[in-house]
Design a protein around this motif. Structure first.
Motif, PDB file in Angstrom:
ATOM      1  N   ARG A 195      13.351 -14.413 -21.360  1.00 53.48           N
ATOM      2  CA  ARG A 195      12.830 -13.097 -20.977  1.00 53.48           C
ATOM      3  C   ARG A 195      11.559 -12.786 -21.747  1.00 53.48           C
ATOM      4  N   GLU A 216       8.788 -14.585 -20.188  1.00 53.17           N
ATOM      5  CA  GLU A 216       8.390 -13.942 -18.929  1.00 53.17           C
ATOM      6  C   GLU A 216       7.498 -12.737 -19.189  1.00 53.17           C
ATOM      7  N   LYS A 240      19.438  -7.678 -14.605  1.00 54.95           N
ATOM      8  CA  LYS A 240      18.291  -8.282 -13.911  1.00 54.95           C
ATOM      9  C   LYS A 240      18.251  -7.888 -12.434  1.00 54.95           C
ATOM     10  N   ASP A 284      17.527  -8.429 -20.386  1.00 50.46           N
ATOM     11  CA  ASP A 284      17.878  -8.774 -19.017  1.00 50.46           C
ATOM     12  C   ASP A 284      17.645  -7.602 -18.070  1.00 50.46           C
ATOM     13  N   PRO A 311       9.768  -7.756 -16.039  1.00 52.07           N
ATOM     14  CA  PRO A 311       8.668  -8.385 -16.789  1.00 52.07           C
ATOM     15  C   PRO A 311       7.373  -7.579 -16.761  1.00 52.07           C
TER      16      PRO A 311
END
Length: 594
Positions: A102, A105, A245, A272, A276
């Motif tokens: 993550r 990202e 997510k 999560d 992004p």
């Protein structure tokens, strides 16, 4: 040596392979000690902790991948994962992998926005100049706060670390002022691991003295703090949250305070649930205690690079373009052109404390503790060595009783809100729970002294003026782990538990409804994280080599005080604390380096 009747042995016996059982035992034991994994290169030092039976059957490390319960890949459904010479339970390897992926990202998504953000920052030049006007014109020091602010606007992932009084919250207030100026509809989430820490951050932001007049006052007043559990959407009796997510949080900026308290599981679930494209800003003190549960991810991330506060030449030049005075600009010494570390330019350490002078008092003492400077620490042992730091090597009853008598201020205060404020202006902090200098005995000792001097009457469990701390979240009552309140009668004479909520309002609850609460004249140093008090009395255990004593523990206790800290501990306990250091095994630093 461990016995064959503990939980780690019971866990290891789930596996039929005799050669796997010793490793299963050690992984379980390491988790209970806060480690994420077992570092196999250090296995020789771990064998003595095994039961004698396992010491004779433990197999060679290089044969572990032959075990059918161990995988080497993310996603394989086996109980254990072996990766980079570290053995994990699969769940914790997955958490670590999720955090790594993550963050990568976040950083990857910044690149396409960087040019637009540079242009937007240039348009805010006048505002930035107002926000970062030096308070003390005679003190010319590198402006790390401005550096952190520019970095946080450019980045999607930013860590701002620093000790007490270095201005982490003030910096965030200035970051938000810049972002609100760019986008008046900016959606901001403020959260922390505990309700107390979240409320303190929101209060600090709302009262932040920043040079923008009334422009952003309404925006700041509308910010609502939350625990991370509430932010993510706590689901009763479930390890999962509403937001993840698939159902991410609907915010443009997420700011997490006291990030050193985050354990690996909560950290992974938080990341999560953040898209992004969202800016994530983590605040914390890298030298403070790690989480009670497994993992010290915030500290691991801060230490993943050999040195912080390094930038490429073009980033350095851009930051300096907002600073008029030469002495406040970044120097050529911060330029590192060839770094390829993913976290490069994403972690900024604030170095100048506006609360503590580095050459005396709490600032000097805490710096000596975290640096294990034994000679400087010993200088504070002398009577009247310092006005801010009083070290009581003899556990004097007079020192303890004088401190406890300070609680009289909240007891005689008739206004409940003011009484809670006065209660929270001082606190006894214990390193341990059991024993003569432990939490339970210390609370009893304080109660007895106040009772003997007719300040309180111990007539029942929930006696009048009893200070209590909530020890677990109660979502139905709106009470959260770490909330502090006072038992007082209402207008009809009925005893109630009174608390101040995040908005500063007082609410009352019938004490009988509260199942998880303790007296809080004293609290553990661990529990004090996210809090600060005018005066603090730190009590260390007097006997034996207590493994819990570390520099991080003592540093955290000492730096909870804003004006005066008293330390009760013999010279051995204090010096051994500074020598000890929290070392928790994880693989995150090595995996970032790869």
């Amino acid at each position: 040596m461990q016995t064959l009747n503990d939980v780690h042995h019971q866990f290891s016996t789930f596996f039929k392979s005799k050669s796997l059982q010793p490793y299963a035992f050690l992984v379980s034991k390491k988790l209970s000690e806060g480690h994420i994994c077992l570092h196999l290169s250090e296995i020789a030092g771990e064998i003595e902790d095994l039961p004698e039976l396992y010491q004779t059957i433990i197999g060679p490390v290089d044969k572990l991948l032959d075990e059918d319960k161990i995988s080497s890949e993310f996603g394989e459904k086996q109980p254990f994962v072996l990766h980079n010479d570290r053995l994990y339970l699969q769940r914790y390897f997955n958490y670590e992998t999720m955090i790594l992926n993550r963050i990568m990202e976040f950083i990857a998504s910044e690149k396409e926005m960087e040019l637009d953000r540079i242009i937007a920052l240039k348009s805010q030049r006048d505002l930035i100049s107002k926000l970062f006007q030096p308070i003390n014109q005679s003190a010319v020091i590198t402006d790390w706060q401005l550096t952190a602010a520019i970095s946080a606007v450019l980045n999607n992932f930013t860590i701002i670390t620093g000790g007490p009084g270095t201005g982490k919250t003030t910096t965030v207030a200035k970051i938000l002022a810049i972002l609100f100026s760019m986008d008046g509809n900016l959606r901001v989430a403020l959260a922390a691991p505990t309700g107390k820490a979240a409320a303190r951050m929101a209060e600090s932001l709302k009262s932040a003295s920043i040079n923008t007049g009334e422009t952003f006052k309404e925006k700041f007043q509308s910010l609502e703090p939350s625990t991370i559990h509430r932010l993510l959407g706590y689901i009763s009796d479930s390890p999962y949250f509403k937001h993840n997510k698939i159902n991410p949080l609907n915010y443009d900026v997420v700011i997490i305070d006291e990030s050193s308290m985050l354990d690996v599981a909560l950290f992974a679930k938080l990341l999560d649930a953040i898209g992004p494209q969202t800016r994530l800003i983590l605040l914390g003190d890298k030298d403070q205690l790690a989480s009670v549960e497994a993992g010290s991810l915030f500290g691991d991330l801060c230490q993943a690079q050999p040195e912080l506060n390094l930038f490429k030449a073009d980033r350095t030049q851009f930051i300096n373009s907002f600073i008029v005075e030469d002495g406040r600009q970044l120097t050529d010494a911060v330029i590192k052109q060839d770094s390829v570390h993913p976290l490069f330019q994403h972690i900024v350490e604030l170095k100048h404390s506006h609360r503590f002078a580095s050459g005396k008092g709490i600032g000097r003492f805490s710096k000596a503790i975290i640096g294990n400077n034994q000679e400087v620490i010993k200088q504070f042992f002398a009577p009247d060595a310092d006005e801010q730091v009083v070290v009581d090597l003899d556990y004097s009853s007079e020192v303890f009783n004088d401190f406890v008598l300070g609680y009289e201020a909240y007891i005689i205060e008739p206004d409940i809100k003011t009484a809670i404020s006065k209660l929270n202006s001082l606190r006894i902090l214990c390193a341990i729970k059991e024993g003569e200098q432990g939490l339970y005995a210390t609370n009893k000792k304080a109660e007895k002294y106040l009772s003997d001097h007719n300040r309180i009457a111990l007539t029942s469990e929930f006696y009048n003026h009893r200070p209590i701390i909530i020890t677990s979240n109660n979502y139905a009552l709106g009470l959260y782990n770490g909330d502090v309140g006072i038992i007082r009668p209402d207008d009809k004479g009925t005893l109630k538990a009174w608390f101040e909520n995040a908005e500063g309002n007082i609410k009352s609850i019938i004490p009988g409804l509260i199942s998880n609460a303790e007296t809080v004249f004293a609290m553990t140093i661990h529990k004090s994280q996210g809090s600060e008090f005018d005066k603090v009395l730190v009590v260390l255990p007097s006997g034996g080599n207590v493994a819990i004593l570390t520099r991080e523990l003592l540093y955290t206790g000492v730096t909870r005080a804003k004006t005066t800290v008293y330390v009760q501990g013999n010279d051995d306990a204090i010096l051994k604390s500074a020598e000890g250091q929290v070392k928790r095994a994880s693989g995150i630093s090595g995996r970032f380096a790869q």
